[in-house]
Motif scaffolding. Structure first.
Motif, PDB file in Angstrom:
ATOM      1  N   HIS A   1      42.207  31.532  46.133  1.00  0.00           N
ATOM      2  CA  HIS A   1      41.496  32.669  45.553  1.00  0.00           C
ATOM      3  C   HIS A   1      42.441  33.587  44.784  1.00  0.00           C
TER       4      HIS A   1
ATOM      5  N   HIS B   1      30.015  35.372  44.304  1.00  0.00           N
ATOM      6  CA  HIS B   1      30.977  34.923  43.289  1.00  0.00           C
ATOM      7  C   HIS B   1      31.109  33.398  43.247  1.00  0.00           C
TER       8      HIS B   1
ATOM      9  N   ILE C   1      36.486  37.168  43.236  1.00  0.00           N
ATOM     10  CA  ILE C   1      36.092  35.922  43.895  1.00  0.00           C
ATOM     11  C   ILE C   1      36.094  36.149  45.402  1.00  0.00           C
TER      12      ILE C   1
ATOM     13  N   ARG D   1      45.207  32.493  43.148  1.00  0.00           N
ATOM     14  CA  ARG D   1      45.449  31.797  41.877  1.00  0.00           C
ATOM     15  C   ARG D   1      44.297  32.044  40.909  1.00  0.00           C
ATOM     16  N   HIS D   2      43.073  32.060  41.453  1.00  0.00           N
ATOM     17  CA  HIS D   2      41.893  32.289  40.608  1.00  0.00           C
ATOM     18  C   HIS D   2      41.941  33.660  39.956  1.00  0.00           C
ATOM     19  N   ILE D   3      42.169  34.700  40.743  1.00  0.00           N
ATOM     20  CA  ILE D   3      42.095  36.049  40.166  1.00  0.00           C
ATOM     21  C   ILE D   3      43.271  36.318  39.234  1.00  0.00           C
TER      22      ILE D   3
ATOM     23  N   ALA E   1      44.614  34.116  37.329  1.00  0.00           N
ATOM     24  CA  ALA E   1      44.361  33.366  36.096  1.00  0.00           C
ATOM     25  C   ALA E   1      43.189  33.923  35.301  1.00  0.00           C
ATOM     26  N   THR E   2      42.135  34.380  36.004  1.00  0.00           N
ATOM     27  CA  THR E   2      40.900  34.773  35.315  1.00  0.00           C
ATOM     28  C   THR E   2      40.695  36.277  35.242  1.00  0.00           C
ATOM     29  N   LYS E   3      41.375  37.021  36.128  1.00  0.00           N
ATOM     30  CA  LYS E   3      41.187  38.483  36.246  1.00  0.00           C
ATOM     31  C   LYS E   3      39.754  38.813  36.656  1.00  0.00           C
ATOM     32  N   ARG E   4      39.126  37.912  37.396  1.00  0.00           N
ATOM     33  CA  ARG E   4      37.749  38.111  37.848  1.00  0.00           C
ATOM     34  C   ARG E   4      37.674  38.038  39.371  1.00  0.00           C
TER      35      ARG E   4
END
Length: 280
Positions: free
Chosen positions: A127, A267, A138, A129-131, A133-136
Protein backbone atom coordinates in the motif's frame (compact mmCIF):
# COMPACT_ATOMS: atom_id res chain seq x y z
CA UNK A 1 -29.35 -30.25 -2.09
CA UNK A 2 -31.85 -30.21 0.77
CA UNK A 3 -35.20 -28.93 -0.57
CA UNK A 4 -35.63 -26.73 2.50
CA UNK A 5 -32.75 -24.56 1.28
CA UNK A 6 -34.57 -23.24 -1.77
CA UNK A 7 -37.07 -20.75 -0.27
CA UNK A 8 -34.36 -19.02 1.77
CA UNK A 9 -31.89 -18.92 -1.12
CA UNK A 10 -34.47 -17.64 -3.63
CA UNK A 11 -35.61 -14.87 -1.27
CA UNK A 12 -32.05 -13.81 -0.51
CA UNK A 13 -31.02 -13.90 -4.16
CA UNK A 14 -33.92 -11.68 -5.23
CA UNK A 15 -32.74 -8.93 -2.89
CA UNK A 16 -29.05 -9.54 -3.52
CA UNK A 17 -29.49 -8.80 -7.23
CA UNK A 18 -30.32 -5.23 -6.27
CA UNK A 19 -27.58 -5.12 -3.63
CA UNK A 20 -24.92 -6.38 -6.00
CA UNK A 21 -25.71 -3.87 -8.72
CA UNK A 22 -23.25 -1.47 -7.14
CA UNK A 23 -22.32 0.65 -4.17
CA UNK A 24 -24.69 3.53 -4.89
CA UNK A 25 -26.99 2.74 -1.98
CA UNK A 26 -24.01 2.61 0.37
CA UNK A 27 -23.47 6.35 0.05
CA UNK A 28 -26.64 6.98 2.05
CA UNK A 29 -26.44 7.13 5.87
CA UNK A 30 -27.67 3.90 7.43
CA UNK A 31 -29.65 3.52 10.66
CA UNK A 32 -28.07 1.61 13.55
CA UNK A 33 -28.14 -2.16 13.03
CA UNK A 34 -31.17 -3.90 14.50
CA UNK A 35 -31.32 -7.04 16.65
CA UNK A 36 -34.67 -8.55 15.65
CA UNK A 37 -34.60 -12.35 15.64
CA UNK A 38 -37.02 -12.60 12.73
CA UNK A 39 -35.08 -10.25 10.48
CA UNK A 40 -34.76 -11.67 7.01
CA UNK A 41 -31.24 -12.79 6.09
CA UNK A 42 -31.07 -10.62 3.00
CA UNK A 43 -32.22 -7.54 4.89
CA UNK A 44 -29.65 -8.26 7.60
CA UNK A 45 -27.02 -8.60 4.89
CA UNK A 46 -27.89 -5.25 3.36
CA UNK A 47 -27.81 -3.56 6.78
CA UNK A 48 -24.36 -5.03 7.42
CA UNK A 49 -23.04 -4.05 4.00
CA UNK A 50 -24.26 -0.48 4.37
CA UNK A 51 -23.15 -0.02 7.98
CA UNK A 52 -19.65 -1.45 7.42
CA UNK A 53 -19.20 0.73 4.34
CA UNK A 54 -20.29 3.82 6.27
CA UNK A 55 -17.81 2.94 9.04
CA UNK A 56 -14.93 2.53 6.57
CA UNK A 57 -15.82 5.75 4.79
CA UNK A 58 -15.95 7.57 8.14
CA UNK A 59 -12.38 6.47 8.93
CA UNK A 60 -11.30 7.49 5.45
CA UNK A 61 -13.00 10.88 5.67
CA UNK A 62 -11.40 11.72 9.02
CA UNK A 63 -8.00 10.64 7.70
CA UNK A 64 -8.40 12.79 4.59
CA UNK A 65 -9.24 15.80 6.75
CA UNK A 66 -6.21 15.14 8.97
CA UNK A 67 -3.94 14.81 5.91
CA UNK A 68 -5.20 18.17 4.65
CA UNK A 69 -4.35 19.79 8.00
CA UNK A 70 -0.92 18.16 8.05
CA UNK A 71 -0.13 19.79 4.72
CA UNK A 72 -0.26 23.12 6.53
CA UNK A 73 1.28 22.27 9.90
CA UNK A 74 4.27 20.14 8.98
CA UNK A 75 4.77 16.42 9.45
CA UNK A 76 6.22 15.90 12.92
CA UNK A 77 5.84 19.08 14.94
CA UNK A 78 3.59 19.56 17.97
CA UNK A 79 0.60 20.51 15.84
CA UNK A 80 1.04 17.41 13.67
CA UNK A 81 1.18 15.15 16.71
CA UNK A 82 -1.96 16.78 18.05
CA UNK A 83 -3.73 16.04 14.77
CA UNK A 84 -2.65 12.39 14.90
CA UNK A 85 -3.63 12.00 18.55
CA UNK A 86 -7.08 13.45 17.93
CA UNK A 87 -7.54 11.20 14.90
CA UNK A 88 -6.55 8.10 16.87
CA UNK A 89 -9.30 8.80 19.40
CA UNK A 90 -12.13 8.92 16.85
CA UNK A 91 -12.83 5.17 16.72
CA UNK A 92 -12.10 2.32 19.17
CA UNK A 93 -10.83 0.11 16.34
CA UNK A 94 -7.89 2.46 15.69
CA UNK A 95 -4.53 1.27 17.02
CA UNK A 96 -2.49 4.33 16.09
CA UNK A 97 -2.06 7.01 13.45
CA UNK A 98 1.18 7.90 11.71
CA UNK A 99 2.80 10.35 9.32
CA UNK A 100 5.43 9.21 6.83
CA UNK A 101 7.59 11.21 4.44
CA UNK A 102 7.81 10.88 0.66
CA UNK A 103 10.41 8.11 1.04
CA UNK A 104 8.20 5.91 3.19
CA UNK A 105 9.84 6.62 6.55
CA UNK A 106 7.55 7.00 9.58
CA UNK A 107 8.18 10.42 11.12
CA UNK A 108 5.53 10.56 13.85
CA UNK A 109 3.12 8.14 15.53
CA UNK A 110 0.41 8.71 18.12
CA UNK A 111 -0.63 7.75 20.77
CA UNK A 112 2.74 7.94 22.51
CA UNK A 113 2.79 4.19 23.22
CA UNK A 114 3.50 3.61 19.52
CA UNK A 115 6.28 6.14 18.99
CA UNK A 116 8.71 3.23 18.86
CA UNK A 117 7.81 2.79 15.17
CA UNK A 118 9.15 6.24 14.32
CA UNK A 119 12.06 5.93 11.93
CA UNK A 120 10.80 2.64 10.48
CA UNK A 121 11.20 2.26 6.72
CA UNK A 122 7.92 0.93 5.30
CA UNK A 123 8.44 1.67 1.61
CA UNK A 124 8.37 -2.04 0.79
CA UNK A 125 4.74 -2.50 1.85
CA UNK A 126 2.33 -2.79 -1.09
CA UNK A 127 0.00 0.00 0.00
CA UNK A 128 2.97 2.33 0.57
CA UNK A 129 4.37 1.59 -2.87
CA UNK A 130 0.92 2.41 -4.25
CA UNK A 131 0.57 5.80 -2.61
CA UNK A 132 4.15 6.83 -3.37
CA UNK A 133 3.61 5.96 -7.04
CA UNK A 134 0.06 7.29 -7.52
CA UNK A 135 -0.33 9.90 -4.73
CA UNK A 136 -3.80 8.44 -4.16
CA UNK A 137 -5.38 6.93 -1.02
CA UNK A 138 -5.66 3.19 -0.55
CA UNK A 139 -6.60 0.59 2.06
CA UNK A 140 -4.37 -2.42 2.64
CA UNK A 141 -5.43 -5.96 3.40
CA UNK A 142 -4.50 -7.32 6.84
CA UNK A 143 -0.71 -7.20 7.08
CA UNK A 144 1.91 -7.29 9.82
CA UNK A 145 2.45 -3.57 10.34
CA UNK A 146 5.48 -1.75 11.74
CA UNK A 147 3.88 -2.09 15.19
CA UNK A 148 4.43 -5.88 14.72
CA UNK A 149 0.75 -6.78 14.92
CA UNK A 150 -1.76 -7.82 12.25
CA UNK A 151 -3.83 -4.84 11.17
CA UNK A 152 -5.29 -2.98 8.22
CA UNK A 153 -3.98 0.42 7.11
CA UNK A 154 -5.72 3.28 5.31
CA UNK A 155 -3.36 5.90 3.86
CA UNK A 156 -4.00 9.37 2.44
CA UNK A 157 -1.55 11.67 0.62
CA UNK A 158 -0.31 14.91 2.18
CA UNK A 159 0.14 17.94 -0.06
CA UNK A 160 1.46 21.35 0.94
CA UNK A 161 -0.45 24.54 0.20
CA UNK A 162 1.65 24.68 -2.97
CA UNK A 163 0.30 21.23 -4.02
CA UNK A 164 3.66 19.53 -3.42
CA UNK A 165 3.45 15.90 -2.27
CA UNK A 166 5.43 15.54 0.96
CA UNK A 167 4.25 12.23 2.40
CA UNK A 168 1.18 10.45 3.70
CA UNK A 169 -0.91 9.95 6.81
CA UNK A 170 -2.09 6.53 7.99
CA UNK A 171 -4.76 5.01 10.19
CA UNK A 172 -3.79 1.58 11.53
CA UNK A 173 -6.87 -0.29 12.74
CA UNK A 174 -8.23 -3.71 13.70
CA UNK A 175 -10.91 -4.80 11.20
CA UNK A 176 -12.39 -7.24 13.72
CA UNK A 177 -13.12 -4.45 16.19
CA UNK A 178 -14.60 -2.19 13.51
CA UNK A 179 -16.89 -4.92 12.21
CA UNK A 180 -17.81 -6.33 15.63
CA UNK A 181 -19.26 -2.99 16.71
CA UNK A 182 -21.74 -3.38 13.85
CA UNK A 183 -22.24 -7.12 13.42
CA UNK A 184 -22.45 -8.19 17.07
CA UNK A 185 -25.63 -6.23 17.84
CA UNK A 186 -27.07 -6.86 14.37
CA UNK A 187 -26.81 -10.66 14.63
CA UNK A 188 -27.63 -10.92 18.33
CA UNK A 189 -30.86 -12.82 18.86
CA UNK A 190 -31.10 -14.00 15.24
CA UNK A 191 -30.44 -17.49 13.84
CA UNK A 192 -27.69 -16.12 11.60
CA UNK A 193 -23.93 -16.36 11.74
CA UNK A 194 -22.11 -13.34 10.27
CA UNK A 195 -18.73 -13.64 8.59
CA UNK A 196 -16.54 -11.09 6.80
CA UNK A 197 -13.59 -12.30 4.71
CA UNK A 198 -10.90 -10.84 2.49
CA UNK A 199 -10.71 -12.04 -1.10
CA UNK A 200 -7.70 -14.20 -0.15
CA UNK A 201 -9.93 -16.13 2.27
CA UNK A 202 -8.71 -14.58 5.53
CA UNK A 203 -11.55 -14.33 8.05
CA UNK A 204 -11.72 -10.75 9.32
CA UNK A 205 -14.75 -11.30 11.53
CA UNK A 206 -17.01 -14.14 12.60
CA UNK A 207 -19.71 -14.32 15.23
CA UNK A 208 -17.51 -17.10 16.62
CA UNK A 209 -14.40 -15.06 17.58
CA UNK A 210 -12.22 -18.20 17.41
CA UNK A 211 -12.58 -18.17 13.61
CA UNK A 212 -11.18 -14.64 13.16
CA UNK A 213 -7.78 -14.65 11.48
CA UNK A 214 -8.12 -18.13 10.00
CA UNK A 215 -7.26 -18.69 6.33
CA UNK A 216 -10.22 -20.45 4.74
CA UNK A 217 -8.18 -22.30 2.13
CA UNK A 218 -5.36 -23.37 4.45
CA UNK A 219 -6.72 -23.96 7.95
CA UNK A 220 -7.29 -27.70 8.59
CA UNK A 221 -10.72 -26.95 10.06
CA UNK A 222 -11.87 -25.83 6.61
CA UNK A 223 -9.40 -27.44 4.21
CA UNK A 224 -10.72 -30.98 4.84
CA UNK A 225 -14.24 -30.04 3.75
CA UNK A 226 -14.50 -30.02 -0.08
CA UNK A 227 -18.12 -28.86 0.05
CA UNK A 228 -17.21 -25.84 2.17
CA UNK A 229 -14.15 -25.14 0.02
CA UNK A 230 -16.30 -24.99 -3.12
CA UNK A 231 -18.67 -22.51 -1.47
CA UNK A 232 -15.76 -20.46 -0.10
CA UNK A 233 -14.16 -20.25 -3.54
CA UNK A 234 -17.39 -18.81 -4.91
CA UNK A 235 -17.56 -16.30 -2.07
CA UNK A 236 -14.10 -14.88 -2.79
CA UNK A 237 -14.48 -15.04 -6.59
CA UNK A 238 -17.99 -13.56 -6.89
CA UNK A 239 -19.04 -10.17 -5.53
CA UNK A 240 -22.44 -11.43 -4.40
CA UNK A 241 -24.45 -14.63 -4.45
CA UNK A 242 -25.84 -17.57 -2.50
CA UNK A 243 -24.72 -21.16 -1.97
CA UNK A 244 -25.35 -24.23 0.15
CA UNK A 245 -22.83 -26.60 1.67
CA UNK A 246 -22.41 -29.33 4.23
CA UNK A 247 -19.89 -28.97 7.05
CA UNK A 248 -18.82 -31.37 9.78
CA UNK A 249 -16.72 -29.77 12.52
CA UNK A 250 -14.31 -31.96 14.51
CA UNK A 251 -15.74 -35.19 13.15
CA UNK A 252 -19.31 -34.35 14.13
CA UNK A 253 -22.32 -35.09 11.97
CA UNK A 254 -22.51 -33.04 8.78
CA UNK A 255 -24.66 -29.94 9.13
CA UNK A 256 -26.30 -28.39 6.08
CA UNK A 257 -25.85 -24.62 5.81
CA UNK A 258 -26.94 -21.85 3.47
CA UNK A 259 -24.88 -18.71 2.86
CA UNK A 260 -25.67 -15.40 1.19
CA UNK A 261 -23.01 -12.77 0.63
CA UNK A 262 -22.28 -9.39 -0.88
CA UNK A 263 -19.37 -6.95 -1.01
CA UNK A 264 -18.18 -3.88 0.85
CA UNK A 265 -14.78 -2.22 0.84
CA UNK A 266 -12.77 0.94 0.30
CA UNK A 267 -10.48 2.27 -2.43
CA UNK A 268 -10.88 -0.86 -4.54
CA UNK A 269 -10.07 -3.33 -1.74
CA UNK A 270 -13.03 -5.65 -1.25
CA UNK A 271 -14.40 -7.47 1.78
CA UNK A 272 -17.07 -10.15 1.42
CA UNK A 273 -19.88 -9.85 3.97
CA UNK A 274 -21.84 -13.05 4.52
CA UNK A 275 -24.74 -14.34 6.59
CA UNK A 276 -25.04 -18.07 7.24
CA UNK A 277 -27.79 -20.21 8.70
CA UNK A 278 -28.17 -23.86 9.57
CA UNK A 279 -30.89 -25.61 7.59
CA UNK A 280 -32.50 -28.48 9.46
Amino acid sequence: MNAQLYPWIITALAILVAVGAGFAALNQPAPPPTSVAEEDAAMLLMHLQSDITVALEALDGRLSHAAYNLGSTGLNDTAARGTLLNLSATDPSIIDCTVSDANGTILAAEPAAYRGVEGAEIGGQAHVRHILATKRPIMSEVITVAEEIPATVIVAPIFTNESRFVGFASIVFRPYDLIAGIADPAANGTPYQVMVVQTDGRVLYDTDPAQAGKMTFEDPLYADSPDLQDAARRVVDERYGTAAYGFAADGAETVQKAIAWTTTGLHGVEWRVAVIRVVE
